[in-house]
Structures are given as structure tokens and as C-alpha cells.
Design a protein around this motif. Sequence first.
Motif, PDB file in Angstrom:
ATOM      1  N   LEU A 174      26.024 -23.916  -4.907  1.00 29.43           N
ATOM      2  CA  LEU A 174      26.272 -24.824  -3.786  1.00 29.43           C
ATOM      3  C   LEU A 174      27.310 -24.271  -2.832  1.00 29.43           C
ATOM      4  CD1 LEU A 174      26.385 -28.266  -5.661  1.00 29.43           C
ATOM      5  CD2 LEU A 174      24.435 -27.152  -4.560  1.00 29.43           C
ATOM      6  N   LEU A 175      28.115 -23.324  -3.295  1.00 26.65           N
ATOM      7  CA  LEU A 175      29.179 -22.756  -2.471  1.00 26.65           C
ATOM      8  C   LEU A 175      28.783 -21.429  -1.840  1.00 26.65           C
ATOM      9  CD1 LEU A 175      32.191 -23.397  -4.910  1.00 26.65           C
ATOM     10  CD2 LEU A 175      31.300 -24.899  -3.101  1.00 26.65           C
ATOM     11  N   ALA A 176      27.715 -20.844  -2.335  1.00 24.99           N
ATOM     12  CA  ALA A 176      27.283 -19.544  -1.817  1.00 24.99           C
ATOM     13  C   ALA A 176      26.416 -19.729  -0.576  1.00 24.99           C
ATOM     14  CB  ALA A 176      26.508 -18.795  -2.900  1.00 24.99           C
ATOM     15  N   TYR A 177      25.993 -18.608  -0.002  1.00 26.48           N
ATOM     16  CA  TYR A 177      25.059 -18.679   1.127  1.00 26.48           C
ATOM     17  C   TYR A 177      23.763 -19.336   0.663  1.00 26.48           C
ATOM     18  CZ  TYR A 177      28.000 -15.486   3.831  1.00 26.48           C
ATOM     19  OH  TYR A 177      29.037 -14.911   4.518  1.00 26.48           O
ATOM     20  N   PRO A 178      23.206 -20.237   1.464  1.00 28.75           N
ATOM     21  CA  PRO A 178      21.957 -20.881   1.047  1.00 28.75           C
ATOM     22  C   PRO A 178      20.799 -19.898   1.055  1.00 28.75           C
ATOM     23  CG  PRO A 178      22.531 -21.524   3.294  1.00 28.75           C
ATOM     24  CD  PRO A 178      23.697 -20.739   2.762  1.00 28.75           C
ATOM     25  N   ASP A 179      19.828 -20.157   0.190  1.00 31.61           N
ATOM     26  CA  ASP A 179      18.617 -19.344   0.168  1.00 31.61           C
ATOM     27  C   ASP A 179      17.910 -19.508   1.513  1.00 31.61           C
ATOM     28  OD1 ASP A 179      16.057 -18.266  -0.246  1.00 31.61           O
ATOM     29  OD2 ASP A 179      16.076 -18.825  -2.374  1.00 31.61           O
ATOM     30  N   PRO A 180      17.617 -18.432   2.233  1.00 34.09           N
ATOM     31  CA  PRO A 180      17.003 -18.547   3.564  1.00 34.09           C
ATOM     32  C   PRO A 180      15.654 -19.258   3.560  1.00 34.09           C
ATOM     33  CG  PRO A 180      17.849 -16.331   3.214  1.00 34.09           C
ATOM     34  CD  PRO A 180      17.910 -17.031   1.897  1.00 34.09           C
ATOM     35  N   VAL A 181      14.938 -19.217   2.433  1.00 33.00           N
ATOM     36  CA  VAL A 181      13.634 -19.871   2.393  1.00 33.00           C
ATOM     37  C   VAL A 181      13.715 -21.288   1.849  1.00 33.00           C
ATOM     38  CG1 VAL A 181      12.471 -17.666   2.153  1.00 33.00           C
ATOM     39  CG2 VAL A 181      13.030 -18.980   0.093  1.00 33.00           C
ATOM     40  N   GLY A 182      14.873 -21.681   1.296  1.00 30.96           N
ATOM     41  CA  GLY A 182      15.050 -23.042   0.827  1.00 30.96           C
ATOM     42  C   GLY A 182      15.332 -23.137  -0.658  1.00 30.96           C
ATOM     43  N   TYR A 183      15.899 -24.255  -1.053  1.00 34.99           N
ATOM     44  CA  TYR A 183      16.258 -24.545  -2.441  1.00 34.99           C
ATOM     45  C   TYR A 183      14.978 -24.802  -3.231  1.00 34.99           C
ATOM     46  CZ  TYR A 183      18.744 -27.073  -6.214  1.00 34.99           C
ATOM     47  OH  TYR A 183      19.256 -27.503  -7.411  1.00 34.99           O
ATOM     48  N   LEU A 184      14.742 -23.994  -4.269  1.00 34.81           N
ATOM     49  CA  LEU A 184      13.455 -24.012  -4.956  1.00 34.81           C
ATOM     50  C   LEU A 184      13.068 -25.387  -5.519  1.00 34.81           C
ATOM     51  CD1 LEU A 184      10.944 -22.609  -5.956  1.00 34.81           C
ATOM     52  CD2 LEU A 184      12.245 -21.795  -7.948  1.00 34.81           C
ATOM     53  N   PRO A 185      13.948 -26.118  -6.209  1.00 30.52           N
ATOM     54  CA  PRO A 185      13.536 -27.442  -6.710  1.00 30.52           C
ATOM     55  C   PRO A 185      13.066 -28.379  -5.596  1.00 30.52           C
ATOM     56  CG  PRO A 185      15.535 -26.729  -7.820  1.00 30.52           C
ATOM     57  CD  PRO A 185      15.292 -25.752  -6.706  1.00 30.52           C
ATOM     58  N   LEU A 186      13.700 -28.316  -4.432  1.00 32.44           N
ATOM     59  CA  LEU A 186      13.260 -29.162  -3.320  1.00 32.44           C
ATOM     60  C   LEU A 186      11.895 -28.713  -2.816  1.00 32.44           C
ATOM     61  CD1 LEU A 186      13.688 -31.404  -1.283  1.00 32.44           C
ATOM     62  CD2 LEU A 186      14.998 -29.814   0.137  1.00 32.44           C
ATOM     63  N   ARG A 187      11.668 -27.413  -2.746  1.00 32.04           N
ATOM     64  CA  ARG A 187      10.364 -26.907  -2.318  1.00 32.04           C
ATOM     65  C   ARG A 187       9.272 -27.358  -3.289  1.00 32.04           C
ATOM     66  NH1 ARG A 187      11.368 -20.750  -2.153  1.00 32.04           N
ATOM     67  NH2 ARG A 187       9.431 -20.602  -0.970  1.00 32.04           N
ATOM     68  N   GLU A 188       9.594 -27.396  -4.573  1.00 31.41           N
ATOM     69  CA  GLU A 188       8.626 -27.857  -5.568  1.00 31.41           C
ATOM     70  C   GLU A 188       8.304 -29.339  -5.372  1.00 31.41           C
ATOM     71  OE1 GLU A 188       9.882 -24.800  -9.204  1.00 31.41           O
ATOM     72  OE2 GLU A 188      10.751 -26.814  -9.083  1.00 31.41           O
ATOM     73  N   HIS A 189       9.327 -30.142  -5.109  1.00 34.53           N
ATOM     74  CA  HIS A 189       9.097 -31.574  -4.894  1.00 34.53           C
ATOM     75  C   HIS A 189       8.274 -31.818  -3.626  1.00 34.53           C
ATOM     76  CE1 HIS A 189      11.340 -33.374  -8.141  1.00 34.53           C
ATOM     77  NE2 HIS A 189      12.409 -32.639  -7.876  1.00 34.53           N
ATOM     78  N   ILE A 190       8.547 -31.057  -2.580  1.00 33.44           N
ATOM     79  CA  ILE A 190       7.798 -31.217  -1.330  1.00 33.44           C
ATOM     80  C   ILE A 190       6.330 -30.855  -1.545  1.00 33.44           C
ATOM     81  CG2 ILE A 190       7.492 -30.291   1.003  1.00 33.44           C
ATOM     82  CD1 ILE A 190      10.551 -30.056   1.162  1.00 33.44           C
ATOM     83  N   ALA A 191       6.078 -29.767  -2.255  1.00 36.18           N
ATOM     84  CA  ALA A 191       4.694 -29.353  -2.521  1.00 36.18           C
ATOM     85  C   ALA A 191       3.947 -30.439  -3.294  1.00 36.18           C
ATOM     86  CB  ALA A 191       4.677 -28.034  -3.291  1.00 36.18           C
ATOM     87  N   THR A 192       4.592 -31.026  -4.287  1.00 33.85           N
ATOM     88  CA  THR A 192       3.963 -32.106  -5.062  1.00 33.85           C
ATOM     89  C   THR A 192       3.727 -33.331  -4.191  1.00 33.85           C
ATOM     90  OG1 THR A 192       5.024 -31.336  -7.093  1.00 33.85           O
ATOM     91  CG2 THR A 192       4.203 -33.597  -7.073  1.00 33.85           C
ATOM     92  N   TYR A 193       4.732 -33.702  -3.413  1.00 32.03           N
ATOM     93  CA  TYR A 193       4.639 -34.878  -2.540  1.00 32.03           C
ATOM     94  C   TYR A 193       3.503 -34.734  -1.528  1.00 32.03           C
ATOM     95  CZ  TYR A 193       5.795 -37.659   1.596  1.00 32.03           C
ATOM     96  OH  TYR A 193       5.722 -38.478   2.692  1.00 32.03           O
ATOM     97  N   LEU A 194       3.390 -33.575  -0.904  1.00 35.00           N
ATOM     98  CA  LEU A 194       2.347 -33.372   0.106  1.00 35.00           C
ATOM     99  C   LEU A 194       0.959 -33.414  -0.522  1.00 35.00           C
ATOM    100  CD1 LEU A 194       3.906 -30.549   2.334  1.00 35.00           C
ATOM    101  CD2 LEU A 194       3.769 -33.001   2.804  1.00 35.00           C
ATOM    102  N   GLY A 195       0.836 -32.899  -1.721  1.00 34.80           N
ATOM    103  CA  GLY A 195      -0.454 -32.948  -2.390  1.00 34.80           C
ATOM    104  C   GLY A 195      -0.897 -34.371  -2.684  1.00 34.80           C
TER     105      GLY A 195
END
Length: 509
Positions: A174-195
Motif C-alpha cells: 500500500l505504500l509502494a508505487y501502485p501497479d500500473p495495470v491495477g490491483y489484481l484482487p480488484l481486477r478479479e472482482h471487476i471481471a466477475t462482476y461484469l460477467g
Amino acid sequence: MTVRNPTLAIEIDRQKPLPIYLQICERFRTAIAAGHLRPGDRVPALRGLAAQLSTARGTVELAYTILVDEGYLQMRGAAGTFVSPSLSESLMQAAPAGGSQDAPDAQTTEAAGAAKTPDASPSGQPRARQSAIAVALSGEPRALQPGLPALDAFPRKIWSRLVTRRARSGERTLLAYPDPVGYLPLREHIATYLGLSRGVTCLPDQVFITSGYRATLELVLRSLASPGDRMWFEDPGYLLARSFLAETGVQLVPVPIDEEGIDVERGIERDPEARFALVTPSHQSSLGNTLSLARRMALLTWAETGSRWIIEDDYDSEFRYLGRPLPALKSLDRHDRVLYCGTFSKVMFPGLRLAYTVVPERAVERVGRVACSMNAGAPTLFQAALADFFEQGHFARHVKRMRTLYGQRRLLIAQALKQTFGEQLTVELPSGGIQFSVQFAEAAHGPVDDVAVASRARQAGLAVLPLSIWYAHGRMRDTPRGLVMGFANITDANEAGRLARTLRACLDG
């Protein structure tokens, strides 16, 4: 080639009622008209001018955005910002030349309108768009503001608890540079939600998290667009998208909207070889129409046959009041030509500054490289808290609760407007979204000046926008005149009636 860097002394008067960003705009227009700034001159950097004026960088950025939109300035990325080399004579003569650089007061600016400045920018947009941009970017919520969700109904205690828990966890990520493509758990939730909710089948690797819709467009265009590419753009179409795209060098091709959404046949007639199409199929911005199934298939066929890209902006599809939410255009995409864009600004709150795009598999590697080079990831703390919001079921409950609440609030304002305006205003509520447009009946002396009505409404504390400025040629006589307004923050019938009466007074002048 030598680039001039003229010394430009800009002064602002904090005692004037005119906002600072508009004072900055006036100083630049005056300097250009007086010849102190010439086409091709480099102007101060955002950070430098903000420091010089002791004001926020965002204030200077808003002023520059307006000047770019009007055709005065041109942004060239890392190279800097310049006076437009193709500046027209009308723009160079628009501001008063001479020794005085005093900005007019706010009342003069609003009343004079086209008398002091050109009525339209080189792209055909009315100057009134600067006020609309200011409303859209304003940090102060105002009544009837389009696109603003119900701030009073957001579960702030739950959200604060989730953010606090994450902040206290001591996680180093949480203190480091953020992942440029996004936080993986959130990306997983978005993929499930959109489906489940939108019929969009995708892998988490295809989901890219951004810091807002503008950042999404920048990522997409940097990855897939080439200089001079042309893009179908809905007419009327989303104001902020048009303003940003004008800066990128993409050539916009206005395509008319009717009751079935974007007219694909007209788009093919106007430019069959366009490289992109930017559309809002679920809830057209600003008319609220839904793209018909026949038009969806025609648009997909057009993209497939020419290896073109469709950018689907699905900004507030969670909220539909008649029937179930429609499946996304992306769900019909069998040839991987649609980039699906969503945002949490409408379903959560705009201050979160989180959005996302689902990229076709063929473009994932390319977009990933650009995302890493931009190094503009969103704060991991908020991404992690939002992932928890999904994980614990709060997101689904919040959407369901807001859908019911908004369905009630939209009826309150619709009934109040019909009762207050009668036949002077046409109110046709769309089946979804958190904003809608209304149209004025033509007055005895001709079309209603919706720009003037919206200006008076701003002075009365309302954030409605004139409908005509969403069109490519907003000041044509046959352009629909009306207002675009939000309804999510109307709490009861009394407030709805008061706001409707205020708007009526603004119409009457």
C-alpha cells in the motif's frame, strides 16, 4: 527551428468575483490579441505558472484545458504547451488589445457572451463549453449537477471502516508505487462482476484500472491510435471526452443520434474509414437513448470488416428503472473489436477517481506496455478498499439500494418540472442513468437561449448544463435547446418543486 519563450507576467486579482481560472484565460487571450504571444510560442508549464500565481495546479490546468478547447493553445506532451501555430485571425483579435489587462467581471462575461469573444471554437463548439467544463470539474457539489451520484446515501461508515482497516494493516504494497495495470484482487472482482451483470466475459488480465475516464481514453489512444486517426463521435456527445480528444490530435467525425442511438449508416456515409467509434450505447450522453440491437450489430460489423476499434463508455448502466439492465455492447462482440470502459464515479462517488477498461485479448500486451510506461497507477489503498467492498457484498447491496432510490428521485423531479413548466418544457425520462435532458419549446421570438438560461441557473446555485453545447454545431437555429441535469441528490418532493421553480425563474429571465 527556434521556439520563442517570451516572458509573460500574469497577474490575478483575488478580490474580483471572476474565478481565477477564468482570469488566467482572459490574460492569455489578451496577450495573444496584443501580440505579446505569437503562434508557436511556448507558454509557462502548469507547475511553474501555478507556483508563480500561488494557486493550485488544477486551477491552471482547467484554464489551459479551456484555452486548448477554444483553439488558443496546443499541448504537446513532454515538449510543453504552445500557442496554437494555426491560430485563426478571429481568435487573435477576439480579446481586447492595448495596455490594460484587467479581466471583465463575472456579470459582464456572462452577459456579453459572443459579443466579446467568438461564438464558437475552430471545432464548432460554443464558448459556453468553458462554463460546462468548470461545472463538471467543480469540487463543490451543486443542485441538479449531471453525473453526480447521491452523496447523502453513500454508506460512508462502511467505506471509512474498510479504508481505515487497510491503512492500519501495515501492508508494504500500500505504500509502494501502485501497479500500473491495477490491483489484481480488484481486477478479479471487476471481471466477475461484469460477467454476471453486463454479460462481458473477460479475464482479470484484460482489466486495466485507471484514475478516471480521461486516463482510460489516454491509455487506449496511446496504445492503439496513430497520428491523424479519425473517430466517430456521437452528436450530441459527452463534453469532457470531446475536450480531451481535441487535445490528442484525433480527428472527430460527428455522427447524429436519433431514438435508436448512433446512426451507423450516417457514420459510414460521413467517414467509412474512421479508425475508432466512441459510443455510449446503454444510456446515450446526453439524450439518454439506448442503442438498438440492429444498430449494435451494424456497428460491430463495421468495426469487424475494417479492423477498427469501438470504445464503449458504459458510465452509469448499473441504474436501470424499467426491466433488467441491458447487456453491454461488448457482450455481443465476437471478433474482439470493443474496448469496454466503466467507472466508479457514478456508482460509488467521483472523488474515488477509479475507472477501468476491458481490453481485447489481442491488445493486452500492447496496452500493458503503455500502462507501464505511463506509470500512472491509481492509489493502491483505495483499490484494496474497493476490492474489500466487493468481497464483503457491499457493492451489490449498494447498487440495488441506489437503483430503487434513484427510481423514486427521478420521478420527483420529472413531476415537478411538468407541473411548473407545462408545455414550455418537454420532459421524457430515459429508462436508466442518473441524469437526463429536457427540451424547451420554441418561444414566439425563436429558439430559447439555453446557454443564457443555464448561466442564470449557475448564478442561482444550480449546475444544469445547456443541451445545445453538447452538439458539434451548437448555435445552429435547428439545434435542440434544453438542459441536461442530474436528479440523484433530490431528497423529497418539496426540494424538487423548489428547484423546478428556480429553473422556471431562470427561463423567464
